[in-house]
Motif scaffolding. Structure first.
Motif, PDB file in Angstrom:
ATOM      1  N   GLN B  10       3.990  15.546   6.920  1.00 35.39           N
ATOM      2  CA  GLN B  10       5.198  14.787   6.618  1.00 35.39           C
ATOM      3  C   GLN B  10       4.933  13.308   6.809  1.00 35.39           C
ATOM      4  OE1 GLN B  10       8.956  16.612   7.580  1.00 35.39           O
ATOM      5  NE2 GLN B  10       9.601  14.725   8.554  1.00 35.39           N
ATOM      6  N   LEU B  11       5.357  12.520   5.878  1.00 36.20           N
ATOM      7  CA  LEU B  11       5.227  11.077   6.040  1.00 36.20           C
ATOM      8  C   LEU B  11       6.537  10.434   5.615  1.00 36.20           C
ATOM      9  CD1 LEU B  11       3.169   9.519   3.144  1.00 36.20           C
ATOM     10  CD2 LEU B  11       3.803  11.905   3.168  1.00 36.20           C
ATOM     11  N   THR B  12       6.641   9.161   5.909  1.00 37.09           N
ATOM     12  CA  THR B  12       7.881   8.468   5.578  1.00 37.09           C
ATOM     13  C   THR B  12       7.578   7.399   4.542  1.00 37.09           C
ATOM     14  OG1 THR B  12       8.492   8.779   7.878  1.00 37.09           O
ATOM     15  CG2 THR B  12       9.878   7.302   6.570  1.00 37.09           C
ATOM     16  N   ARG B  16      12.341   7.511   3.531  1.00 37.97           N
ATOM     17  CA  ARG B  16      12.607   8.877   3.104  1.00 37.97           C
ATOM     18  C   ARG B  16      11.501   9.771   3.643  1.00 37.97           C
ATOM     19  NH1 ARG B  16      13.749   9.523  -3.241  1.00 37.97           N
ATOM     20  NH2 ARG B  16      14.657   7.466  -2.972  1.00 37.97           N
ATOM     21  N   GLU B  17      11.853  10.931   4.128  1.00 35.31           N
ATOM     22  CA  GLU B  17      10.816  11.821   4.625  1.00 35.31           C
ATOM     23  C   GLU B  17      10.247  12.626   3.468  1.00 35.31           C
ATOM     24  OE1 GLU B  17      12.547  13.884   7.915  1.00 35.31           O
ATOM     25  OE2 GLU B  17      12.031  12.242   9.281  1.00 35.31           O
ATOM     26  N   ARG B  19       7.320  15.416   2.206  1.00 36.35           N
ATOM     27  CA  ARG B  19       6.327  16.422   2.597  1.00 36.35           C
ATOM     28  C   ARG B  19       5.289  16.515   1.484  1.00 36.35           C
ATOM     29  NH1 ARG B  19       7.483  19.995   6.341  1.00 36.35           N
ATOM     30  NH2 ARG B  19       6.830  21.840   5.197  1.00 36.35           N
ATOM     31  N   GLY B  33       8.133  12.941  -3.320  1.00 26.95           N
ATOM     32  CA  GLY B  33       9.375  12.512  -2.697  1.00 26.95           C
ATOM     33  C   GLY B  33      10.253  11.752  -3.670  1.00 26.95           C
ATOM     34  N   ASP B  76      -0.378  12.678   8.444  1.00 25.13           N
ATOM     35  CA  ASP B  76       0.877  13.021   9.087  1.00 25.13           C
ATOM     36  C   ASP B  76       1.430  11.797   9.816  1.00 25.13           C
ATOM     37  OD1 ASP B  76       2.852  14.880   9.555  1.00 25.13           O
ATOM     38  OD2 ASP B  76       2.075  15.357  11.543  1.00 25.13           O
ATOM     39  N   GLY B  77       2.691  11.558   9.644  1.00 26.52           N
ATOM     40  CA  GLY B  77       3.337  10.490  10.393  1.00 26.52           C
ATOM     41  C   GLY B  77       3.175   9.100   9.802  1.00 26.52           C
ATOM     42  N   VAL B  79       3.765   5.821   7.831  1.00 24.13           N
ATOM     43  CA  VAL B  79       5.010   5.167   7.411  1.00 24.13           C
ATOM     44  C   VAL B  79       4.671   4.138   6.340  1.00 24.13           C
ATOM     45  CG1 VAL B  79       7.023   3.860   8.161  1.00 24.13           C
ATOM     46  CG2 VAL B  79       5.943   5.501   9.721  1.00 24.13           C
TER      47      VAL B  79
END
Lengths: 232, 831, 441
Positions: B10-12, B16-17, B19, B33, B76-77, B79
């Motif tokens: 998951q990233l932002t 917005r999140e 996957r 996304g 992952d993670g 931003v």
């Protein structure tokens, strides 16, 4: 031949035959394109009567023995034979005088590459020349340090001095790494400087006579500028 | 080889999140996304990103500089910001820079309306330029090839086309020349970019720099509609999208299917659509009168064809690869039920015993197209994918280049894949069976040559690509090799057959075989008929008196041309479905029904790997053309046998009913991507081979000593003298061993497509340098190749890859085709 | 001042093995081979030596980034010295090639590398010939061999001549060129230490950096670190050129005032001239003014002053040259040398050349300086490699620092143009003098 006259010669050549399937009307030069491109190659269409340039078959492409041996030796020096492309093109340029399509095809046959691969490489580098040139190369450095010391005038003088000799190709070159002898030139690989505009004539005469160029101004004979660097 | 598996992270992005699979490039992950990041140079299909256009710069927290999202794998993670002032500034800057040297000639640009540069300028540009100097102008458009026009002013040097040529097609003809702002797309010394896949660069170009010569200025994006289809010009069955304007196909684009074509097309598939709308195409029924074919009404033509009733039991039917499963199925019913004729065939080669055919088609043994990419080893035997199913050639290259797949090639003629092969075995023409028998023998032991070792030790996922032309005699040995390597037991391993015709696999499954019914079912003895070559012979005996030729011309497509010419001449009634008057049809057909093109057809076909794909109607039938299935059904009615179909879906339903392993397939389910039946549970209904396959290696062929050594096996069935090894020339100075191949371009569709005139296959006698020298021949001169009083003219081509003592000729040609020869020895001489 | 690299560099015959050995040459290699790899690397880390090619990254750290273990690893010596104003490596290779070779062998040993290359620019023909001869000598003497000096360490060394492209001095451009392709820089990451030559881990160092390695091993890393400043250790070869009395290479201790180099060693400006501006680290460094002459010459002080030490090439421009001339020269150079791969560099350098030409032809307004400055900002940080920045930074700094002069230039050119003195000026075609003649309308 100068670049300008080569361009003119190219422009004078008849346009390559177009196959009749090429159903765009044959393009007469639109006036605003009339001057032609200032970038070699940009205005050239392919010749549809030619076959595609696939890897040339060594069995049907004659390659001078010496050249072939040089290229094969270069290929053996590297873990990946592609690395030999620049040495191979250097060698072919030495044999043919320039990287002519024929020279490139010979290299391609030995290296088992498409000629296009080598054309792409050859046109990227300043020292590999894909238009006919003389046997003698005079590179006049016109970059910043040399130009501060009068390189642009030297280059002009050099052009004038070599004007009548087709065998001497004078080019302005980016920094040759000898700003300590600015302004300078590389004559067939030998660095000479600092030069005055009057030296241009001498360079041409020395080249024509086949003797060492400006022996007194050759970089290889020059001691270091650092006062404490002298050997005992 | 294990396929890449990635866990979802998951990233932002812009708060917005999102996957996405770990390691996916940010630009792709953002799309998941629903966030669009603009780009030009990035194209997933082209492999590693180059990061050249800088359009996709984004801000990633923790990294001071802006990053290209096309080359940043997601973690992952992470931003990410794509809308900040800084990113916006960079995007504006790149658009402004791109337009410095890009002409604003959109109103007269063929790309206008479907141009990424146009869209991105509107979407992400600042809407102004501060560049006031005159723009560069060059002569344009220029020819880059007979098919592609280049407009160098418009080029933004995104690398896509040259990467395609260099890293996908690997023809390495298209390059960047010069440097810096002088860089331009070029070829070597003004040679045209002619290569089997060159058209893909048009589709890749994000600006109007590369345009399709046949499509230029034929339509604007708002004039056209798209129609999804499947190209049935070869067995690769690439998924295509037809660009349609006023019921005419104007263009063919790839409709990316990762499990079929990877989004690429060959130039035949991309440009031979022109054959649909040319004067040469037959668009009305014809009947022969006074020795000449003339146009006729459907009524008249059908009536004449109904004359088949008078040949009951003595009709032979041949079905070509352009036929759909339904057409083949209905025609087989018409023959077996309506005409009491059992002689029907769709194979281009010799009959294969049903036991072997079933074994080779068994679902567990079928490799898929993606398997080619992820296999440890791919063995190509007896075919050249570039000629026989071009898109598979690209897939094999992809595996070698990106996943380290080891490639082995065992062919008589040097194949386009040779430079990529870890092991190359050159066979004598016709030596395939002996080679495979020898290979099986080696695999049974521990030692063996390089190839045996590679197959045994190079990893368990082995895919063998073989062509129908390998010959029936080689099949038992091929199956032995597959068995010894345990290919049936592994996912990701297996056999992939390239049939001799586009829908070869589907037609066999539909029962268009002399010795099997639908679904390879065993036929009652009285229903077993003759194979194509037996049919030709039977005509001479008077046992067959009529032929039904469905989208095939045996004179062109099958071996032994003169025997077929005689056979068709001897037949008193020849009914054909054809779209082009090829030699056999023109001279011998009594009734010609206009055949549909693949953009007009409705039905299903089967891909070589078992994927059932759906053909849909993209354009209406031109003039008098009618659907093939309806013509068969109508004819059947006139012959007093109602097949019970009044729509194409009804025919499909009958087919599904008749083929047990198709059970449950629906047209809706096949929409879009098709379905691979060997991967469905219903595949268990595939019939067992029946009688055990002949004991491997102890079959008809004695195991030879050296691989590719002499054998007494002749794949054409007759007993022939032992073929020499490729390096030893046969006796007699001018006598050479003949090998035959079918070029990609050998097709009537190519011959009548105006844009492909340059590509029409002509006869070349391919010789080794040694033979050329010995015979005093040089490349480019015309020679005669002769055997038993038959001769063809050919142009000499000299390749060092050709083994001495061998000459290769092409078949499938309109003139001077090699299918006039029946033996293996020919003489090459000056005319 | 202490001489390390240039200690008696002019000694006749130093380019041959006997003289080099007589002076203790290859002693450091013998010493290193008796140490473990880790010990050699430790000495390099302790020495704190920073790369002398331009980026100034710590050499020891670069080696330590190489993955350990048994795999193909390469060392590539970057001898593509083409940053304008830089000629120190040329003198080193020409006069003491064995020093470089010895350094390569030791560095390769520290990195567990068994194949090495020297990529020398094609223009350095004489130097390449000298190096080639030296490599032969070193091979014959067993310094480059299977089992060097009886140890179990082996190394091969191949000299590769380039063919004229500035961008091949960029490490990834160099790698592509060495692989036989066009010298286009690559995307980073992956960095060469992870995926470099032939997709294998690769250590790339400049000639001067590698030539220093034997001295560090000989004297010990700690001893070397005592020279220079805390973060810029050691000595540095500085190429001084342009408007000075004694242009040339000088070996200095890092941290001495810049004035001492320009005035003390190079003799200061020509008689009757004043220094207008100077580039402290090659033409890619933002320019400094006469007021900046007392800045200590080391990596950090120059960075703090908004410029950089770069390749250690000081180019001095005196007050006889308009700043526009300098800017135009440089912009043309970078436009000519841009590889063309990425958009901001390819288009930005060319656009800048056109804008500069407009100033001289009298068609510019002071607003154009704002546009030009903004274009430089649009280049910086947005390119694939640093070539674009290498133009944008000095040009940007010139616009910033010499705006009044440029505005005066604009005004003067406009007046001249109005008076018809420049009637023949054609704005087209000035992009590149290498492109051919101007169009004749």
């Amino acid at each position: 031949m100068s670049r300008a006259s080569r361009a003119a010669a190219r422009a004078a050549q008849p346009a390559p035959a177009q196959s009749s399937d090429w159903d765009t009307p044959r393009l007469a030069p639109v006036p605003r394109f009339g001057h032609g491109s200032r970038v070699p190659g940009w205005d050239d269409a392919v010749d549809l009567t030619k076959d595609p340039a696939v890897v040339p078959d060594l069995a049907t492409t004659p390659v001078p023995d010496g050249l072939r041996k040089k290229i094969e030796e270069a290929m053996a020096r590297y873990p990946d034979f592609h690395s030999a492309s620049i040495p191979a093109l250097h060698a072919a340029q030495e044999v043919h005088g320039w990287c002519s399509p024929e020279a490139i095809e010979q290299v391609a046959a030995v290296m088992h590459l498409t000629p296009a691969y080598l054309t792409s490489v050859a046109t990227f580098y300043d020292m590999l020349v894909t238009t006919p040139k003389g046997h003698n190369d005079v590179f006049v450095c016109t970059n910043i340090s040399c130009s501060l010391r009068g390189a642009d005038a030297l280059y002009e003088a050099m052009l004038v001095a070599a004007e009548d000799d087709d065998d001497i190709t004078v080019r302005s070159f980016e920094c040759l790494g000898a700003c300590d002898i600015a302004p300078m030139a590389s004559v067939n690989g030998d660095y000479v400087g600092p030069l005055e505009t009057a030296d241009a004539k001498q360079i041409v005469e020395d080249l024509q006579a086949g003797r060492a160029v400006l022996p007194g101004k050759q970089l290889s004979r020059r001691p270091s500028a650092d006062p404490q660097a002298r050997g005992q | 080889m294990p396929r890449p598996e990635s866990k979802i992270i998951q990233l932002t992005i812009d708060g917005r999140e999102v996957r996405a699979p770990e390691g996916e490039m940010l630009v792709e992950a953002a799309r998941l996304g629903d966030i669009e990041i603009p780009y030009f140079c990035f194209e997933r299909k082209l492999g590693k990103p180059v990061g050249a256009c800088r359009m996709c710069l984004v801000e990633i927290e923790g990294i001071p500089k802006l990053q290209t999202s096309c080359s940043t794998p997601v973690k992952d993670g992470m931003v990410v910001h794509t809308q900040t002032q800084r990113v916006r500034g960079a995007q504006n800057a790149i658009v402004e820079f791109l337009l410095v040297n890009h002409p604003l000639d959109c109103p007269v640009c063929d790309k206008g309306g479907e141009c990424p540069l146009q869209d991105i300028t509107f979407g992400w540009g600042a809407g102004r330029s501060r560049f006031i100097e005159p723009k560069r102008h060059f002569v344009k458009p220029l020819a880059l090839s007979p098919l592609v026009a280049i407009d160098r002013e418009r080029c933004i040097l995104c690398y896509r086309c040259v990467r395609f040529s260099q890293e996908i097609a690997e023809d390495y003809q298209l390059i960047f020349a010069e440097r810096g702002a002088h860089t331009f797309v070029a070829t070597h010394d003004g040679h045209p970019y002619v290569a089997p896949f060159s058209g893909n660069i048009i589709e890749l170009c994000p600006v109007g720099a590369l345009t399709s010569q046949p499509y230029r200025f034929r339509a604007r994006p708002w004039d056209i509609e798209g129609g999804a289809g499947v190209c049935t010009l070869c067995p690769a069955q690439c998924n295509v999208s037809f660009t349609v304007r006023d019921e005419k196909v104007m263009r063919v684009l790839a409709r990316e299917h990762p499990e079929v074509d990877d989004g690429w097309l060959c130039d035949k598939g991309r440009f031979a659509y022109q054959a649909m709308h040319v004067d040469e195409r037959i668009t009305a029924p014809m009947v022969r009168e006074g020795g000449e074919l003339r146009e006729a009404s459907w009524e008249e033509a059908l009536d004449r064809a109904a004359g088949l009733a008078g040949h009951r039991g003595r009709v032979g039917a041949l079905v070509g690869g352009g036929a759909s499963n339904e057409e083949g199925f209905l025609l087989a019913r018409l023959m077996r039920e309506g005409l009491a004729s059992v002689d029907i065939d769709s194979r281009v080669g010799d009959a294969v015993a049903p036991v072997l055919a079933r074994a080779a088609a068994a679902p567990a043994l079928q490799a898929t197209v993606p398997d080619l990419e992820f296999a440890h080893t791919v063995l190509v035997v007896g075919c050249d994918p570039q000629e026989d199913a071009p898109i598979l050639d690209l897939r094999i290259r992809k595996g070698v280049r990106r996943h380290g797949t080891k490639l082995a090639v065992a062919t008589a003629r040097p194949s386009a894949l040779d430079p990529n092969a870890a092991v190359t075995v050159r066979l004598a023409p016709g030596g395939e069976a002996a080679f495979l028998a020898g290979l099986a023998e080696e695999l049974r032991g521990d030692g063996g040559g390089e190839l045996a070792q590679l197959l045994r030790d190079g990893g368990k996922d082995v895919v063998i690509v073989w062509g129908e032309r390998l010959g029936a005699a080689a099949l038992p040995h091929l199956l032995s090799v597959a068995d010894l390597l345990g290919l049936g037991a592994r996912e990701g391993a297996g056999l992939l057959e390239i049939p001799g015709s586009a829908n070869g696999r589907g037609l066999r499954e539909a029962g268009v075989l002399a010795d099997s019914g639908p679904g390879y079912s065993a036929l009652a003895a009285e229903l077993e008929g003759r194979s194509s070559s037996q049919m030709a012979a039977a005509t001479a005996e008077g046992e067959l008196t009529a032929f039904y030729l469905f989208e095939t011309d045996p004179v062109r497509d099958l071996p032994d041309r003169s025997r077929w010419e005689r056979a068709l001449a001897d037949a008193s009634l020849v009914v054909a479905h054809a779209s082009v008057l090829t030699e056999g049809i023109r001279e011998h057909a009594d009734v010609v029904f206009p055949a549909e093109s693949y953009a007009e057809k409705e039905g299903t076909v089967v891909h070589p790997d078992g994927r059932v794909q759906r053909l849909r109607i993209a354009v209406a039938h031109p003039d008098e053309v009618r659907a093939g299935w309806s013509v068969i059904a109508e004819l059947a009615r006139r012959l007093g046998h109602d097949l019970g179909v009044s729509t194409s879906p009804e025919a499909f339903a009958q087919l599904v009913q008749a083929v047990p392993f198709y059970a449950g397939l629906t047209l809706e389910g096949l929409a879009g991507r098709g379905a691979r039946w060997p991967a469905r549970a219903e595949a268990s209904a595939f019939p067992a081979p029946g009688a055990p396959a002949p004991a491997p290696g102890r079959a008809a062929v004695p195991p030879p000593g050296p691989v590719a050594g002499p054998t007494t096996e002749d794949p054409r069935g007759a007993t022939a003298p032992a073929p020499p090894s490729p390096s030893a020339p046969p006796s007699g100075s001018g006598t050479l061993r003949l090998g035959v191949h079918r070029p990609l371009w050998a097709s009537p569709n190519v011959e009548i497509s105006p844009a492909l005139k340059y590509a029409i296959a002509r006869q070349h006698a391919e010789l080794s340098p040694a033979d050329a020298q010995r015979l005093g021949l040089t490349a480019g001169e015309t020679v005669e190749v002769a055997s038993n009083g038959t001769a063809v003219k050919a142009t000499v081509a000299v390749h060092s890859g050709i083994p001495a003592g061998t000459v290769f000729l092409a078949d499938g040609l309109a003139e001077d085709s090699a299918n006039v020869f029946t033996g293996f020895e020919v003489e090459v001489r000056k005319p | 001042m202490k001489k390390i690299l240039f200690d008696r560099i002019d000694e006749p015959g130093l380019n041959t093995l006997p003289v080099y050995e007589r002076r203790g040459g290859y002693g450091a290699l013998r010493k290193a081979l008796k140490m473990t790899r880790e010990q050699v690397l430790d000495e390099l880390l302790t020495s704190g030596i920073r790369g002398r090619g331009g980026a100034g990254f710590q050499m020891g750290k670069k080696i330590s980034f190489l993955p350990k273990g048994d795999m193909d690893k390469y060392l590539v010596c970057n001898a593509d010295e083409s940053e304008p104003g830089t000629f120190k490596d040329r003198e080193l290779m020409q006069k003491s090639p064995h020093m470089l070779i010895e350094g390569i062998v030791i560095a390769a040993y520290a990195g567990g590398i068994d194949r090495s290359f020297i990529y020398i620019r094609g223009e350095y023909k004489q130097q390449a010939d000298i190096l080639e001869a030296a490599i032969e000598e070193a091979r014959a003497a067993g310094y480059i061999a299977e089992g060097i000096l009886g140890s179990d360490y082996s190394l091969s060394l191949v000299l590769h001549r380039g063919a004229g492209a500035y961008i091949c001095g960029e490490e990834t451009g160099l790698l592509d060129s060495l692989e036989g392709k066009r010298g286009n820089p690559r995307l980073k990451p992956p960095f060469p230490a992870v995926e470099g030559l032939y997709e294998s881990p690769t250590l790339i160092n400049n000639v001067e950096t590698l030539a220093t390695v034997p001295h560090i091993i000989s004297m010990g890393g700690a001893e070397y670190a005592k020279i220079g400043t805390e973060t810029s250790t050691g000595t540095k070869l500085v190429s001084v050129s342009g408007d000075v009395k004694r242009p040339g290479n000088y070996e200095i201790e890092l941290g001495i005032p810049s004035r001492e180099i320009i005035y003390g060693l190079a003799g200061g400006p020509l008689d009757g001239r004043e220094i207008k501006l100077w580039f402290p680290g090659g033409s890619s460094a933002p320019v400094l003014t006469a007021e900046d002459l007392d800045i200590p010459y080391d990596f950090d002080s120059l960075a703090k002053a908004g410029s950089m030490l770069g390749s250690g090439a000081i180019i001095v421009v005196d007050d006889s040259h308009p700043v526009l001339e300098v800017a135009t020269k440089l912009a043309k150079f970078y436009a000519h040398e841009s590889c063309g791969k990425c958009v901001p560099c390819r288009e930005g350098t060319n656009w800048t050349v056109k804008m500069l030409a407009r100033i001289d032809s009298g068609e510019a307004t002071p607003m154009d300086l704002d546009i030009m400055a903004s274009v430089q900002e649009q280049i910086i940080g947005n390119c694939l490699c640093v070539l674009g920045d290498a133009m944008a930074m000095p040009i940007g700094s010139m616009i910033e620092k010499y705006r009044p002069e440029l505005e005066a230039h604009i005004e003067a050119a406009r007046e001249r143009a109005m008076s018809g003195a420049l009637a023949d000026v054609v704005a087209l075609g000035v992009a590149d003098e290498h492109a051919g003649p101007m169009p004749v309308h």
